[in-house]
Write a protein that holds these residues in place. Structure first.
Motif, short mmCIF file in Angstrom:
data_model
loop_
_atom_site.label_atom_id
_atom_site.label_comp_id
_atom_site.label_asym_id
_atom_site.label_seq_id
_atom_site.Cartn_x
_atom_site.Cartn_y
_atom_site.Cartn_z
N ARG A 200 3.62 -0.93 0.80
CA ARG A 200 3.94 -2.22 1.40
C ARG A 200 3.00 -2.47 2.58
O ARG A 200 2.41 -1.51 3.14
CB ARG A 200 5.40 -2.31 1.86
N ILE A 201 2.92 -3.76 2.95
CA ILE A 201 2.20 -4.12 4.17
C ILE A 201 3.22 -4.84 5.04
O ILE A 201 3.91 -5.75 4.57
CB ILE A 201 0.99 -5.02 3.86
N VAL A 202 3.34 -4.39 6.29
CA VAL A 202 4.31 -5.00 7.19
C VAL A 202 3.55 -5.81 8.24
O VAL A 202 2.61 -5.31 8.88
CB VAL A 202 5.19 -3.92 7.88
N LEU B 149 -6.58 -11.70 5.37
CA LEU B 149 -7.33 -10.46 5.56
C LEU B 149 -7.01 -9.44 4.47
O LEU B 149 -7.90 -8.78 3.92
CB LEU B 149 -6.98 -9.87 6.94
N TYR B 150 -5.72 -9.30 4.17
CA TYR B 150 -5.28 -8.25 3.24
C TYR B 150 -5.23 -8.71 1.78
O TYR B 150 -4.88 -7.91 0.90
CB TYR B 150 -3.90 -7.73 3.65
N ALA B 151 -5.57 -9.97 1.51
CA ALA B 151 -5.41 -10.51 0.14
C ALA B 151 -6.04 -9.61 -0.93
O ALA B 151 -5.39 -9.33 -1.95
CB ALA B 151 -5.95 -11.93 0.07
N PRO B 152 -7.26 -9.10 -0.75
CA PRO B 152 -7.84 -8.26 -1.83
C PRO B 152 -7.03 -6.98 -2.07
O PRO B 152 -7.01 -6.47 -3.20
CB PRO B 152 -9.24 -7.92 -1.30
N ILE B 153 -6.37 -6.49 -1.04
CA ILE B 153 -5.55 -5.28 -1.22
C ILE B 153 -4.22 -5.67 -1.87
O ILE B 153 -3.75 -5.02 -2.80
CB ILE B 153 -5.33 -4.56 0.13
N VAL B 154 -3.64 -6.77 -1.39
CA VAL B 154 -2.34 -7.22 -1.93
C VAL B 154 -2.46 -7.51 -3.42
O VAL B 154 -1.58 -7.17 -4.21
CB VAL B 154 -1.85 -8.47 -1.15
N THR B 155 -3.58 -8.11 -3.82
CA THR B 155 -3.77 -8.44 -5.25
C THR B 155 -4.37 -7.26 -6.03
O THR B 155 -4.79 -7.42 -7.17
CB THR B 155 -4.66 -9.68 -5.40
N ARG B 156 -4.45 -6.13 -5.40
CA ARG B 156 -4.83 -4.87 -6.02
C ARG B 156 -6.25 -4.86 -6.60
O ARG B 156 -6.52 -4.20 -7.61
CB ARG B 156 -3.81 -4.44 -7.09
N GLN B 157 -7.15 -5.60 -5.94
CA GLN B 157 -8.53 -5.62 -6.43
C GLN B 157 -9.22 -4.27 -6.25
O GLN B 157 -10.23 -3.99 -6.88
CB GLN B 157 -9.32 -6.71 -5.71
N PRO C 5 3.94 -5.52 -2.02
CA PRO C 5 4.91 -6.29 -1.23
C PRO C 5 4.42 -6.46 0.22
O PRO C 5 3.97 -5.49 0.83
CB PRO C 5 6.17 -5.44 -1.27
N VAL C 6 4.49 -7.69 0.70
CA VAL C 6 4.15 -7.95 2.11
C VAL C 6 5.45 -8.36 2.80
O VAL C 6 6.07 -9.35 2.42
CB VAL C 6 3.11 -9.08 2.24
N LEU C 7 5.83 -7.58 3.78
CA LEU C 7 7.08 -7.86 4.49
C LEU C 7 6.73 -8.50 5.84
O LEU C 7 6.09 -7.86 6.67
CB LEU C 7 7.85 -6.56 4.68
N VAL C 8 7.13 -9.75 6.01
CA VAL C 8 6.87 -10.43 7.28
C VAL C 8 8.15 -10.35 8.11
O VAL C 8 9.23 -10.71 7.63
CB VAL C 8 6.45 -11.90 7.04
#
Ligand code: NAD
Length: 478
Positions: free
Chosen positions: A172-174, A189-197, A208-211
């Motif tokens: 996860r990214i918090v 910033l984290y989009a390439p990691i979130v989309t698992r590129q 999962p990104v937890l805001v």
């Protein structure tokens, strides 16, 4: 995006290199000039698998630079990561002076554009607002042009030894912030990691990104580490009971780990947790609780159980060798875990202290630590450059760190070099049966002692029993 990472230790350097790898333009700042010179020459000041190569590739691609000049970094980055150390003070509280210096420094150099200031360091709960005030103080003192900025908490969960993998494959990214603008920039910033590129399994669902609010994000980091440390202390306690009743904690852990509510991870009994995070983070959480009028008894027990557990190998040596004064004990491994060169709060250091206090001579072999490493505890011992040199003349070995290469050593040869081929496997990492066949008396943590095959002793398990044990252990996990 243009990113500045301040502090290039285990977290900052990995963060900077990985953000460059996913296409951002990154400047890393450190106030240790020698370290900066080393990195500018393409060398990594720390050992982390794959890091030096990735660092060099991104420097060549001109996406990654290093400087000791904070002003250069602050002017450059639209996102400024604070990734300096937050070690423990003797009271158990976090030493926040490095964060403080950086926050003030950022304020002094703010230059007009909107910035997101990200706490990547593990900072005491409530630090987000404190950092904002420090930045503002810096602005006033430095007479800089006042700029808009927001503070975000973005705790780091990477594990040393697999830090690059963890960065590209996070659970996860918090993101903790009350500013929509800052949250959106962090998501970008984290989009390439979130989309698992850059992930090992790119077909998995997005990360999962937890805001959250700032305080909850800060608490998530402490609560995660406190839970993991407690889980280890729990299984160590179960192991100590197993020792007394004659059960085998490795089988017990397998049995309870198959329960999906419990799981297998962090259920390996051993000589306790250490490293740069768990000890200081659990202590800091206890300290924060106390500050707010709460007595965190469970967490205090977690710490105390671990303190005792770290010396359990000494107790086991005493049971076998009786008097340790004048005996030579060899430690296989020094770092707090494998695949890192980090010695911070490593259980090996407590062992060295206790064994030398009892008059034993201590030798150690670690694949990444040599005698040049300046550390006060290493001055008390002999650091060898091979397992053979280590075993030579030893009365017993203690496996402290589960380095993969320790499973592949020629133990029959090591046994032939020793005074008394005894091994305390402080991580239940080695194959007991092979060790017994190689001529070792094998002592694990929370499991029955196993004598070398050419010797028979009352009350200890014999090789025939092991067939059953290893068959049971190899039950397929479902
Ligand atoms: P570290 O001690 O390895 O590195 C800190 C770096 O900051 C050093 O290079 C130091 O020279 C630099 N520094 C100190 N003051 C500075 C200043 N004023 N300006 C510029 N640079 C400065 O620390 P680390 O292990 O990378 O940990 C950093 C933070 O991340 C800590 O809060 C830690 O709790 C947290 N964290 C660490 C890990 C881990 O596995 N190490 C994992 C998760 C979170």
């Amino acid at each position: 995006m243009q990113v500045c990472v301040i502090g290039t230790g285990y977290v900052g350097l990995v963060t900077g290199v990985c953000l460059a790898q996913i296409g951002h333009q990154v400047i890393c700042v450190d106030n240790d000039i020698e370290k900066v010179k080393l990195m500018q020459s393409g060398q990594s000041p720390i050992f982390e698998p794959g890091l030096a190569q990735m660092m060099q590739a991104n420097m060549q691609a001109e996406r990654l630079k290093f400087t000791a000049d904070l002003q250069v970094g602050v002017n450059y980055g639209e996102i400024l990561f604070i990734a300096v150390g937050t070690p423990a003070l003797p009271s158990g509280a976090s030493d926040t002076r490095y964060v403080e210096a950086v926050a003030r420094g950022i304020g002094e150099h703010l230059n007009g554009g909107y910035k997101v200031i990200v706490n990547k360091s593990t900072v005491p709960i409530g630090s987000g607002d404190w950092v904002r005030r420090l930045v503002l103080n810096g602005v006033a003192e430095g007479n800089s042009e006042v700029a808009g900025f927001d503070v975000v908490s973005n705790p780091e969960f990477l594990r040393e030894g697999s830090a690059i993998y963890d960065t590209f494959n996070p659970d996860r990214i918090v993101i903790g912030s009350s500013s929509q603008q800052a949250i959106e920039l962090m998501q970008q910033l984290y989009a390439p990691i979130v989309t698992r590129q850059y992930a090992q399994y790119p077909d998995l669902a997005p990360v999962p990104v937890l805001v959250t609010d700032l305080t909850s994000a800060e608490m998530i980091k402490y609560a995660a580490n406190a839970f993991l440390a407690t889980k280890i202390s729990f299984i160590n306690e179960v192991g100590n009971i197993c020792d007394r009743v004659g059960a085998d904690v490795t089988l017990v852990a397998q049995g309870i780990g198959l329960d999906s509510r419990i799981g297998h991870k962090f259920l390996q009994a051993g000589i306790g947790w250490g490293g740069s995070c768990f000890p200081k983070d659990v202590s800091a959480l206890v300290h924060t609780a106390t500050d707010y009028g709460y007595d965190a008894r469970l967490l205090k027990s977690t710490i105390e159980t671990n303190r005792q557990q770290r010396l359990i190998a000494v107790e086991k040596l005493q049971q076998v060798l009786k008097i340790l004064k004048g005996k030579t004990i060899g430690l296989l491994g020094l770092t707090f875990k494998p695949d890192t060169d980090d010695l911070r709060d490593a259980p090996a250091l407590d062992l060295i202290d206790r064994l030398t206090h009892l008059g034993a001579k201590v030798k150690a072999y670690d694949p990444l630590i040599n005698s040049d490493r300046s550390h006060p505890d290493l001055a008390k011992i002999t650091v060898t450059t091979s397992a053979e040199d280590l075993a030579s003349g030893c009365d017993a070995l203690v496996l402290v760190t589960e380095w993969q290469e320790f499973q592949e050593l020629d133990y029959a040869h090591l046994a032939s070099l020793m005074e008394q081929p005894t091994i305390v496997d402080g991580r239940n990492f080695l194959d007991a049966k092979s060790l017994a066949k190689a001529g070792f008396d094998y002592i694990g943590i929370g499991c029955p002692k196993i004598d070398r095959v050419n010797r028979t002793k009352k009350n200890s398990i014999q090789i025939e029993d092991l067939v059953l044990r290893s068959a049971t252990r190899s039950i397929e996990l479902i």
